[in-house]
Design a protein around this motif. Sequence first.
Motif, mmCIF file in Angstrom:
data_model
loop_
_atom_site.group_PDB
_atom_site.id
_atom_site.type_symbol
_atom_site.label_atom_id
_atom_site.label_comp_id
_atom_site.label_asym_id
_atom_site.label_seq_id
_atom_site.Cartn_x
_atom_site.Cartn_y
_atom_site.Cartn_z
ATOM 1 N N THR A 17 0.848 -1.184 0.000
ATOM 2 C CA THR A 17 0.000 0.000 0.000
ATOM 3 C C THR A 17 0.885 1.235 0.000
ATOM 4 O O THR A 17 1.947 1.253 0.623
ATOM 5 N N MET A 18 0.436 2.258 -0.716
ATOM 6 C CA MET A 18 1.230 3.479 -0.822
ATOM 7 C C MET A 18 0.276 4.665 -0.931
ATOM 8 O O MET A 18 -0.612 4.677 -1.796
ATOM 9 N N PRO A 19 0.401 5.661 -0.041
ATOM 10 C CA PRO A 19 -0.460 6.839 -0.156
ATOM 11 C C PRO A 19 -0.184 7.597 -1.447
ATOM 12 O O PRO A 19 0.954 7.641 -1.922
ATOM 13 N N VAL A 20 -1.243 8.164 -2.016
ATOM 14 C CA VAL A 20 -1.098 8.960 -3.238
ATOM 15 C C VAL A 20 -1.404 10.411 -2.916
ATOM 16 O O VAL A 20 -2.024 10.738 -1.909
ATOM 17 N N SER A 21 -0.975 11.298 -3.797
ATOM 18 C CA SER A 21 -1.037 12.733 -3.516
ATOM 19 C C SER A 21 -2.455 13.249 -3.359
ATOM 20 O O SER A 21 -2.694 14.269 -2.707
ATOM 21 N N THR A 22 -3.428 12.549 -3.941
ATOM 22 C CA THR A 22 -4.822 12.993 -3.860
ATOM 23 C C THR A 22 -5.485 12.587 -2.556
ATOM 24 O O THR A 22 -6.642 12.914 -2.314
ATOM 25 N N GLY A 23 -4.753 11.847 -1.694
ATOM 26 C CA GLY A 23 -5.297 11.455 -0.401
ATOM 27 C C GLY A 23 -5.697 10.008 -0.303
ATOM 28 O O GLY A 23 -5.927 9.491 0.787
ATOM 29 N N GLY A 24 -5.812 9.321 -1.427
ATOM 30 C CA GLY A 24 -6.189 7.915 -1.427
ATOM 31 C C GLY A 24 -4.985 7.007 -1.246
ATOM 32 O O GLY A 24 -3.930 7.422 -0.749
ATOM 33 N N VAL A 64 -3.396 -9.434 -3.894
ATOM 34 C CA VAL A 64 -3.438 -10.755 -4.491
ATOM 35 C C VAL A 64 -4.786 -11.391 -4.181
ATOM 36 O O VAL A 64 -5.323 -11.248 -3.087
ATOM 37 N N LEU A 65 -5.335 -12.050 -5.181
ATOM 38 C CA LEU A 65 -6.572 -12.809 -5.050
ATOM 39 C C LEU A 65 -6.254 -14.227 -5.490
ATOM 40 O O LEU A 65 -6.241 -14.525 -6.682
ATOM 41 N N GLY A 66 -5.905 -15.075 -4.540
ATOM 42 C CA GLY A 66 -5.449 -16.410 -4.888
ATOM 43 C C GLY A 66 -4.125 -16.325 -5.603
ATOM 44 O O GLY A 66 -3.124 -15.844 -5.063
ATOM 45 N N THR A 67 -4.102 -16.743 -6.881
ATOM 46 C CA THR A 67 -2.875 -16.709 -7.676
ATOM 47 C C THR A 67 -2.782 -15.460 -8.544
ATOM 48 O O THR A 67 -1.810 -15.278 -9.264
ATOM 49 N N ARG A 68 -3.792 -14.595 -8.474
ATOM 50 C CA ARG A 68 -3.816 -13.399 -9.324
ATOM 51 C C ARG A 68 -3.357 -12.171 -8.548
ATOM 52 O O ARG A 68 -3.488 -12.109 -7.339
ATOM 53 N N GLU A 69 -2.858 -11.186 -9.271
ATOM 54 C CA GLU A 69 -2.402 -9.942 -8.669
ATOM 55 C C GLU A 69 -3.086 -8.776 -9.349
ATOM 56 O O GLU A 69 -3.263 -8.771 -10.570
ATOM 57 N N LEU A 70 -3.502 -7.801 -8.565
ATOM 58 C CA LEU A 70 -4.229 -6.643 -9.097
ATOM 59 C C LEU A 70 -3.705 -5.384 -8.424
ATOM 60 O O LEU A 70 -3.584 -5.331 -7.203
ATOM 61 N N SER A 71 -3.389 -4.369 -9.224
ATOM 62 C CA SER A 71 -2.989 -3.069 -8.690
ATOM 63 C C SER A 71 -4.071 -2.054 -9.017
ATOM 64 O O SER A 71 -4.586 -2.011 -10.143
ATOM 65 N N PHE A 72 -4.428 -1.231 -8.043
ATOM 66 C CA PHE A 72 -5.507 -0.265 -8.225
ATOM 67 C C PHE A 72 -5.345 0.853 -7.212
ATOM 68 O O PHE A 72 -4.590 0.744 -6.244
ATOM 69 N N THR A 73 -6.064 1.931 -7.427
ATOM 70 C CA THR A 73 -6.060 3.069 -6.513
ATOM 71 C C THR A 73 -7.434 3.205 -5.870
ATOM 72 O O THR A 73 -8.457 3.058 -6.541
ATOM 73 N N ILE A 74 -7.444 3.472 -4.573
ATOM 74 C CA ILE A 74 -8.685 3.764 -3.864
ATOM 75 C C ILE A 74 -8.740 5.271 -3.661
ATOM 76 O O ILE A 74 -7.822 5.862 -3.088
ATOM 77 N N ALA A 75 -9.812 5.892 -4.123
ATOM 78 C CA ALA A 75 -9.915 7.345 -4.015
ATOM 79 C C ALA A 75 -10.045 7.800 -2.569
ATOM 80 O O ALA A 75 -9.525 8.850 -2.189
ATOM 81 N N GLN A 76 -10.733 7.002 -1.746
ATOM 82 C CA GLN A 76 -10.992 7.400 -0.365
ATOM 83 C C GLN A 76 -9.774 7.151 0.525
ATOM 84 O O GLN A 76 -9.118 6.119 0.412
ATOM 85 N N PRO A 77 -9.464 8.069 1.436
ATOM 86 C CA PRO A 77 -8.281 7.913 2.292
ATOM 87 C C PRO A 77 -8.541 6.983 3.472
ATOM 88 O O PRO A 77 -9.677 6.774 3.887
ATOM 89 N N GLY A 78 -7.447 6.422 3.999
ATOM 90 C CA GLY A 78 -7.538 5.625 5.221
ATOM 91 C C GLY A 78 -7.370 4.135 4.977
ATOM 92 O O GLY A 78 -7.837 3.592 3.976
ATOM 93 N N MET A 79 -6.719 3.458 5.941
ATOM 94 C CA MET A 79 -6.512 2.023 5.825
ATOM 95 C C MET A 79 -7.811 1.245 5.988
ATOM 96 O O MET A 79 -7.925 0.109 5.520
#
Length: 452
Positions: free
Chosen positions: A253-260, A266-281
């Motif tokens: 996890t890495m904070p982004v400049s917009t606050g998200g 990972v979902l089983g054997t798959r990997e997915l990268s995405f950004t969450i707009a909303q801030p907070g763990m």
Amino acid sequence: MSLWTAAEIATATGGTASTDFAVTGVAFDSREVGPRDLFVAMKGEASDGHRFLDQAFAQGAAGAIVSEPTAHPHVLVADSFVALQHLGRASRARSSARIIGVTGSVGKTSAKEALFACLDRATPGDVHRSVKSYNNHTGVPLSLARMPAAARFGVFEMGMNHAGELAELTQLVRPHIAMITAIAPAHTAFFADESAIADAKGEIFAGLEPGGTAIIPYDSPHRDRLIGHATPHAHRIVTFGLEKGADVRAIETMPVSTGGTFVTAVLGTRELSFTIAQPGMHWVSNALGVLACVDAAGGDLGLAGLALAELGGMQGRGVRFMAGEMLVIDESYNANPASMRATLAVLANEPGRHVAVLGEMRELGERSDAYHADLAEPILAARVEAALLVGEAMAPLAAALEGRIDIVHVADTAAALSSLRTILAPGDAVLVKGSNGVGLSRLVASLAGGNL
């Protein structure tokens, strides 16, 4: 296209139709009735919906469910509330949609909205969900009754504050996928301890359809207890969380400049990268559970990730706006110890002077004083410089903060409105959070309208 015809309503409810009509929506609050809606006139302890029939039809209602004769187009039944439940069951019975049920002590409304956004991104217009926080014994059947027959997905929020309530609601919804967001102290006035809350939330799994999937928070100390509730009913159990061992987990996890937050999961054997707009763990955890649901429903994970990146805050649940030169974070809809800590952690990362307007947390029972006092450390960790505490139950927290930061303790929202004028300054970051009954939404509205 119509949602229900008079004949279909009569068949579902066992009632008698006065004439032919068709409706495109359903409401039980006359203030929410729109053109071509069905108005369900229910009798309650404080009011009787039959008194508002003229108003409902003046606003465009096409028909009504009533338990008393009326000149308006209607279906006459013995009990309007029971009829609404029957209509909800009939909607569920006729639907071929993939149904997802969501509950939890915190985050269930946000997770429901995120699920809707993720599924709707791939199949726009084909996803139905319960609106607002219609998650109780009247809200759930209403939300079911509003589901179009052709919907491909249905997302339903279910809430409770007593044992046994979810057991009834889940039998109405009959989900293919049931998710618990988190277990935390909420409504503890009605439960012996947090384990009892977990048991009550675990009731959702009893309504799973054959072959159904249970989605469970891996990081919860009640994980094994929840798995125990799911095992007799679920064909598949999927866990989500931040800890190693979860089936769906964040590995970076890495904070982004917009606050998200930028997340690699990972979902089983798959990997997915995405950004969450909303801030907070807490939103990272929510998003992992949402992705587990999307995957179980056969949805598009890539499009779900794009939807999470665009997801805005909800009124009362994290929406942000500028009031002059001040940032306002509106969390005024609800509060319990866990959600208070999570949103204070979000405030900690904002620039400017930190101001917390916190309303009392209700239905916490005999540990209420301790739960309120325990917020002192998260408040200090969030570098709050001024706190406006609202409600009698905030007295222990006021005592715990005395001499450590600037505090003002007032009895109610009316007094808070007056006090806030003397506290705020340009450049402040202001968090507003409390139980809904405190009424801090009025304070937020004043801030938004520039009336402070």
